[in-house]
Design a protein around this motif. Structure first.
Motif, PDB file in Angstrom:
ATOM      1  N   GLY A 147     -25.893  11.670  59.191  1.00 36.17           N
ATOM      2  CA  GLY A 147     -25.812  10.276  59.595  1.00 36.17           C
ATOM      3  C   GLY A 147     -25.591  10.115  61.088  1.00 36.17           C
ATOM      4  N   ALA A 148     -24.674  10.914  61.651  1.00 33.01           N
ATOM      5  CA  ALA A 148     -24.396  10.828  63.085  1.00 33.01           C
ATOM      6  C   ALA A 148     -25.614  11.224  63.906  1.00 33.01           C
ATOM      7  N   LEU A 149     -26.319  12.251  63.474  1.00 35.10           N
ATOM      8  CA  LEU A 149     -27.513  12.687  64.186  1.00 35.10           C
ATOM      9  C   LEU A 149     -28.592  11.620  64.126  1.00 35.10           C
ATOM     10  N   ALA A 150     -28.841  11.070  62.951  1.00 32.36           N
ATOM     11  CA  ALA A 150     -29.884  10.054  62.804  1.00 32.36           C
ATOM     12  C   ALA A 150     -29.620   8.862  63.723  1.00 32.36           C
ATOM     13  N   ARG A 151     -28.374   8.445  63.809  1.00 33.35           N
ATOM     14  CA  ARG A 151     -28.035   7.296  64.652  1.00 33.35           C
ATOM     15  C   ARG A 151     -28.181   7.594  66.137  1.00 33.35           C
ATOM     16  N   SER A 152     -28.145   8.869  66.496  1.00 32.21           N
ATOM     17  CA  SER A 152     -28.196   9.232  67.914  1.00 32.21           C
ATOM     18  C   SER A 152     -29.615   9.458  68.428  1.00 32.21           C
ATOM     19  N   LEU A 153     -30.602   9.464  67.552  1.00 32.23           N
ATOM     20  CA  LEU A 153     -31.959   9.833  67.954  1.00 32.23           C
ATOM     21  C   LEU A 153     -32.675   8.624  68.570  1.00 32.23           C
ATOM     22  N   LEU A 169     -34.599  11.031  73.913  1.00 35.76           N
ATOM     23  CA  LEU A 169     -35.311  12.222  73.446  1.00 35.76           C
ATOM     24  C   LEU A 169     -36.497  12.563  74.341  1.00 35.76           C
ATOM     25  N   ALA A 170     -37.177  11.558  74.855  1.00 28.53           N
ATOM     26  CA  ALA A 170     -38.354  11.808  75.687  1.00 28.53           C
ATOM     27  C   ALA A 170     -38.010  12.609  76.937  1.00 28.53           C
ATOM     28  N   GLN A 171     -36.726  12.617  77.316  1.00 26.47           N
ATOM     29  CA  GLN A 171     -36.284  13.398  78.476  1.00 26.47           C
ATOM     30  C   GLN A 171     -35.992  14.855  78.112  1.00 26.47           C
ATOM     31  N   LYS A 172     -36.179  15.206  76.856  1.00 32.73           N
ATOM     32  CA  LYS A 172     -35.881  16.558  76.347  1.00 32.73           C
ATOM     33  C   LYS A 172     -34.450  16.985  76.726  1.00 32.73           C
ATOM     34  N   PRO A 173     -33.460  16.312  76.157  1.00 31.19           N
ATOM     35  CA  PRO A 173     -32.070  16.576  76.534  1.00 31.19           C
ATOM     36  C   PRO A 173     -31.473  17.784  75.808  1.00 31.19           C
ATOM     37  N   PHE A 174     -32.273  18.805  75.577  1.00 34.44           N
ATOM     38  CA  PHE A 174     -31.851  19.951  74.785  1.00 34.44           C
ATOM     39  C   PHE A 174     -31.262  21.042  75.686  1.00 34.44           C
ATOM     40  N   VAL A 175     -30.335  21.794  75.113  1.00 35.40           N
ATOM     41  CA  VAL A 175     -29.734  22.924  75.810  1.00 35.40           C
ATOM     42  C   VAL A 175     -30.064  24.182  75.016  1.00 35.40           C
ATOM     43  N   PRO A 176     -30.560  25.238  75.676  1.00 31.19           N
ATOM     44  CA  PRO A 176     -30.904  26.456  74.935  1.00 31.19           C
ATOM     45  C   PRO A 176     -29.658  27.224  74.490  1.00 31.19           C
ATOM     46  N   LEU A 177     -29.701  27.728  73.269  1.00 30.06           N
ATOM     47  CA  LEU A 177     -28.597  28.526  72.728  1.00 30.06           C
ATOM     48  C   LEU A 177     -29.157  29.679  71.902  1.00 30.06           C
ATOM     49  N   PRO A 178     -29.002  30.928  72.351  1.00 25.42           N
ATOM     50  CA  PRO A 178     -29.371  32.074  71.515  1.00 25.42           C
ATOM     51  C   PRO A 178     -28.429  32.134  70.312  1.00 25.42           C
ATOM     52  N   VAL A 179     -28.941  31.805  69.137  1.00 27.39           N
ATOM     53  CA  VAL A 179     -28.066  31.526  68.003  1.00 27.39           C
ATOM     54  C   VAL A 179     -27.319  32.750  67.486  1.00 27.39           C
ATOM     55  N   LEU A 180     -27.856  33.942  67.693  1.00 27.09           N
ATOM     56  CA  LEU A 180     -27.145  35.124  67.212  1.00 27.09           C
ATOM     57  C   LEU A 180     -25.960  35.489  68.102  1.00 27.09           C
ATOM     58  N   GLY A 181     -25.760  34.718  69.167  1.00 24.42           N
ATOM     59  CA  GLY A 181     -24.556  34.867  69.964  1.00 24.42           C
ATOM     60  C   GLY A 181     -23.353  34.148  69.394  1.00 24.42           C
ATOM     61  N   VAL A 182     -23.571  33.271  68.424  1.00 21.64           N
ATOM     62  CA  VAL A 182     -22.460  32.509  67.839  1.00 21.64           C
ATOM     63  C   VAL A 182     -21.509  33.463  67.118  1.00 21.64           C
ATOM     64  N   PRO A 183     -20.222  33.409  67.427  1.00 21.52           N
ATOM     65  CA  PRO A 183     -19.263  34.300  66.753  1.00 21.52           C
ATOM     66  C   PRO A 183     -19.358  34.189  65.232  1.00 21.52           C
ATOM     67  N   GLY A 184     -19.408  35.344  64.582  1.00 22.16           N
ATOM     68  CA  GLY A 184     -19.517  35.393  63.132  1.00 22.16           C
ATOM     69  C   GLY A 184     -20.927  35.333  62.610  1.00 22.16           C
ATOM     70  N   TRP A 185     -21.903  35.107  63.486  1.00 21.13           N
ATOM     71  CA  TRP A 185     -23.288  34.989  63.044  1.00 21.13           C
ATOM     72  C   TRP A 185     -24.057  36.294  63.149  1.00 21.13           C
ATOM     73  N   TRP A 186     -23.509  37.289  63.852  1.00 18.29           N
ATOM     74  CA  TRP A 186     -24.192  38.567  63.995  1.00 18.29           C
ATOM     75  C   TRP A 186     -23.159  39.610  64.341  1.00 18.29           C
ATOM     76  N   ALA A 187     -23.151  40.704  63.611  1.00 17.60           N
ATOM     77  CA  ALA A 187     -22.095  41.701  63.782  1.00 17.60           C
ATOM     78  C   ALA A 187     -22.042  42.242  65.201  1.00 17.60           C
ATOM     79  N   GLY A 188     -23.184  42.423  65.829  1.00 16.12           N
ATOM     80  CA  GLY A 188     -23.213  43.023  67.155  1.00 16.12           C
ATOM     81  C   GLY A 188     -22.526  42.226  68.225  1.00 16.12           C
TER      82      GLY A 188
END
Length: 246
Positions: A199-205, A210-229
């Protein structure tokens, strides 16, 4: 990779696990569309239908908006797309509404234009982060050492939802370089649930944002607990993956 080989214990599949495991087994016996439809709420829109229901030459997003049906192929990509529809229906409907409006306004050309390009990028490769302010500041600055090492303990109070179905498909065979286009959740998700995030995401779109591409890159396997290495600090000493900020 096949549906049968998906490792449902992986942490990024947590929002999809309850339905996904059962739907994957059903899809092996019937079809992806039929398996997803079995788990849709009664009378909910859109419904999942075979890919053959999409008329030749019809724009996919416009068809979903006009008919309330999602043409679905028997592959991992469309399976994950359906799971995201089931877990985040409000956000997916909002993305589809914006795509259809742009198609109605400008038609389908050689390029999508800035808004449709951003919508497609997030739909395919997006993620949503609900995190304490120090983590978000570090992510926005691409300060990977602060984000994942010195402030690592703060991740216990953070939630990352992988939203993009193409990214979920790629994560079926995890690689260190897999990177999400992240949006910040504008308000905390109550209880850390996918439903409150939806719901929060839908209201924020908002289209202008969005046309400004307000995204931030995140290598997801860096998230603690998401990859043993990534328990070792030197996991992040890889500038080809954890690139410095601009």
């Amino acid at each position: 990779m096949s549906l049968a080989a998906v490792d449902w214990a992986q942490p990024w599949l947590a929002p999809y696990r309850a339905i996904g495991q059962a739907a994957a087994q059903a899809a092996l016996r019937t079809s992806v569309a039929a398996a997803l439809q079995r788990h849709a709420a009664p009378d909910s829109r859109p419904a999942f239908v075979p890919q053959s229901a999409l008329p030749a030459g019809q724009a996919y997003e416009a068809h979903i908006f006009q008919t309330g049906t999602v043409p679905t192929r028997d592959n991992l990509h469309d399976f994950f797309n359906g799971l995201v529809w089931l877990a985040f229906p409000e956000a997916k409907r909002r993305l589809n509404e914006l795509q259809a409006a742009e198609i109605a306004r400008a038609g389908v050309g050689a390029t999508r234009g800035p808004l449709r390009d951003a919508l497609t990028l997030f739909d395919e490769n997006g993620a949503v982060l609900d995190a304490p302010e120090p983590l978000w500041r570090a992510l926005a600055a691409r300060d990977w050492h602060t984000l994942f090492v010195t402030q690592r303990a703060l991740w216990s109070g953070a939630r990352l939802w992988v939203f993009g179905h193409a990214l979920l498909e790629k994560l079926a065979a995890p690689r260190k370089a897999l990177t999400a286009h992240v949006l910040r959740l504008p308000a905390p998700a109550a209880g850390g649930s996918a439903a409150s995030c939806d719901g929060a995401l839908a209201r924020s779109l908002a289209p202008d944002h969005l046309a400004q591409k307000p995204f931030v890159p995140l290598p997801v396997l860096g998230v603690p607990g998401w990859w043993a290495g990534n328990a070792a600090a030197n996991f992040y000493d890889d500038p080809k993956v954890f690139r410095p900020g601009p």
